[in-house]
Design an enzyme around this catalytic site. Structure first.
Site, short mmCIF file in Angstrom:
data_model
loop_
_atom_site.label_atom_id
_atom_site.label_comp_id
_atom_site.label_asym_id
_atom_site.label_seq_id
_atom_site.Cartn_x
_atom_site.Cartn_y
_atom_site.Cartn_z
N CYS A 202 11.80 118.62 -18.18
CA CYS A 202 11.23 119.82 -18.72
C CYS A 202 12.31 120.54 -19.40
CB CYS A 202 10.20 120.78 -17.91
SG CYS A 202 9.54 122.35 -18.84
N CYS B 138 11.49 119.24 -26.35
CA CYS B 138 10.52 119.55 -25.56
C CYS B 138 10.07 118.05 -25.05
CB CYS B 138 9.40 120.21 -26.24
SG CYS B 138 7.82 120.15 -25.21
N GLU C 176 -1.22 117.68 -24.16
CA GLU C 176 -2.19 117.68 -22.79
C GLU C 176 -3.41 116.92 -22.91
OE1 GLU C 176 -1.10 118.53 -19.70
OE2 GLU C 176 0.72 118.46 -20.22
N HIS D 170 7.31 116.92 -24.18
CA HIS D 170 5.82 116.47 -24.61
C HIS D 170 6.11 115.89 -25.72
CE1 HIS D 170 4.39 119.24 -21.53
NE2 HIS D 170 3.04 118.79 -21.86
N ASP E 116 7.39 118.63 -14.24
CA ASP E 116 7.24 119.15 -15.96
C ASP E 116 6.15 120.09 -15.73
OD1 ASP E 116 7.47 119.36 -18.79
OD2 ASP E 116 5.93 118.32 -18.85
N SER E 117 6.12 120.97 -16.60
CA SER E 117 4.61 121.83 -16.63
C SER E 117 3.40 121.06 -16.90
CB SER E 117 4.82 122.77 -17.96
OG SER E 117 4.89 122.12 -18.98
N1 DGL Z 1 7.59 119.76 -21.72
C1 DGL Z 1 8.13 120.88 -21.59
C2 DGL Z 1 9.50 121.07 -22.10
O1 DGL Z 1 10.25 120.12 -22.34
C3 DGL Z 1 7.30 122.15 -21.57
C4 DGL Z 1 6.27 122.57 -22.60
C5 DGL Z 1 5.53 123.73 -22.16
O2 DGL Z 1 5.06 123.87 -20.84
O3 DGL Z 1 5.44 124.55 -22.89
O4 DGL Z 1 9.98 122.04 -22.61
#
Ligand code: DGL
Length: 275
Positions: free
Chosen positions: A75, A186, A154, A188, A12-13
């Site tokens: 992600c 997302c 984060e 997150h 993931d990011s």
């Molecule tokens: N966790 C991410 C997603 O599922 C990326 C969030 C990001 O880096 O902008 O989209």
């Protein structure tokens, strides 16, 4: 060692993919995993498709160098921008990606109105357009990008007034339009489900796609004959391109288990090397 005993690579990011990893650890405790968070580049959401593809390719190479038997793109943004590209670049590697769970939402909504929270890149990608086209007929979708929310998560900030304000901005107009379902597009965002539920006050069901994605990982392992054979608890190794101490601190809170995090370095030619 047989390749079925190799680890599953997950990326993931940043820490968002830990919501998917959490479901995988529950459902497949015997599988070993390698998790990569690209915290040197988070957030991906406002970046270009080309840039996300390059990062995703570098991370995939790194995870394959660590003998990953399957890659989970945990992600939505990287899946929207790069999943097709990665499958083209690495035709022999099994990949599991994410797409906003519009299908189950459309099947269960009673009001016919659904909120979708995801990043700008996810909404812009062809994957989301195709999901809406395939499953969104007859359903009104309300979209929001929740600017700043990835950064809050984060930082491990899951319940402050600032985090609540971002979610209220996103959800209040949708709730006023009578949505009864919220899709988390997302990885997150599952970490703020309690806050979302509080704001929605019982009006909307929240769909966290992680358990379904984890089941898909399991199915694909079976199809490829890659299910881990030993009865032991699998290991978990963590890498970040950002600050290892920050991720280490967040692991117990977000994943429910601690671990040692190693920092890696991106070269100028977008190759990852351990520090
Ligand atoms: N966790 C991410 C997603 O599922 C990326 C969030 C990001 O880096 O902008 O989209």
């Amino acid at each position: 060692m047989s390749s079925s005993n190799f680890p599953i690579g997950v990326f993931d990011s940043g820490v968002g993919g830990l919501s998917v990893l959490r479901a995988m650890r529950e459902q497949m405790p015997n599988e070993s995993v390698i998790y990569f968070g690209d915290q040197g580049h988070v957030p991906y959401g406002p970046r270009s498709m080309e840039q996300i593809q390059k990062f995703s390719e570098g991370i995939t190479r790194f995870l394959l160098e660590q003998s990953s038997k399957l890659i989970v793109v945990a992600c939505n943004t990287a899946s929207a921008a790069a999943l097709k590209y990665l499958r083209g670049r690495f035709p022999d590697v099994p990949f599991v990606g994410m797409e906003p769970a519009v299908k189950p939402a459309a099947e269960t909504t009673k009001t016919g109105r659904v909120g979708v929270l995801a990043t700008p890149a996810t909404f812009q990608g062809a994957l989301y357009a195709s999901v809406v086209e395939r499953f969104g007929a007859g359903v009104e979708l309300f979209q929001h990008t929740c600017p700043g929310l990835v950064g809050q998560i984060e930082n491990g900030d899951l319940e402050s007034n600032a985090t609540r304000a971002i979610l209220e901005d996103a959800l209040t107009p949708m709730l006023e339009k009578n949505i009864d379902t919220v899709v988390l597009g997302c990885t997150h965002y599952p970490f703020v489900i309690p806050l979302i539920q509080e704001i929605a006050g019982g009006q909307a069901r929240v769909i966290d796609p992680a358990p379904a994605v984890s089941r898909q990982v399991r199915r694909l392992l079976e199809v490829h004959g890659l299910v881990h054979e030993s009865g032991k608890i699998g290991s978990a190794d963590f890498f970040t391109s950002g600050d290892a101490a920050t991720m280490e601190m967040l692991l117990p809170k977000l994943l429910g288990e601690g671990g040692k995090v190693q920092t890696v370095h991106w070269d100028d030619d977008l190759k990852i090397t351990p520090r």
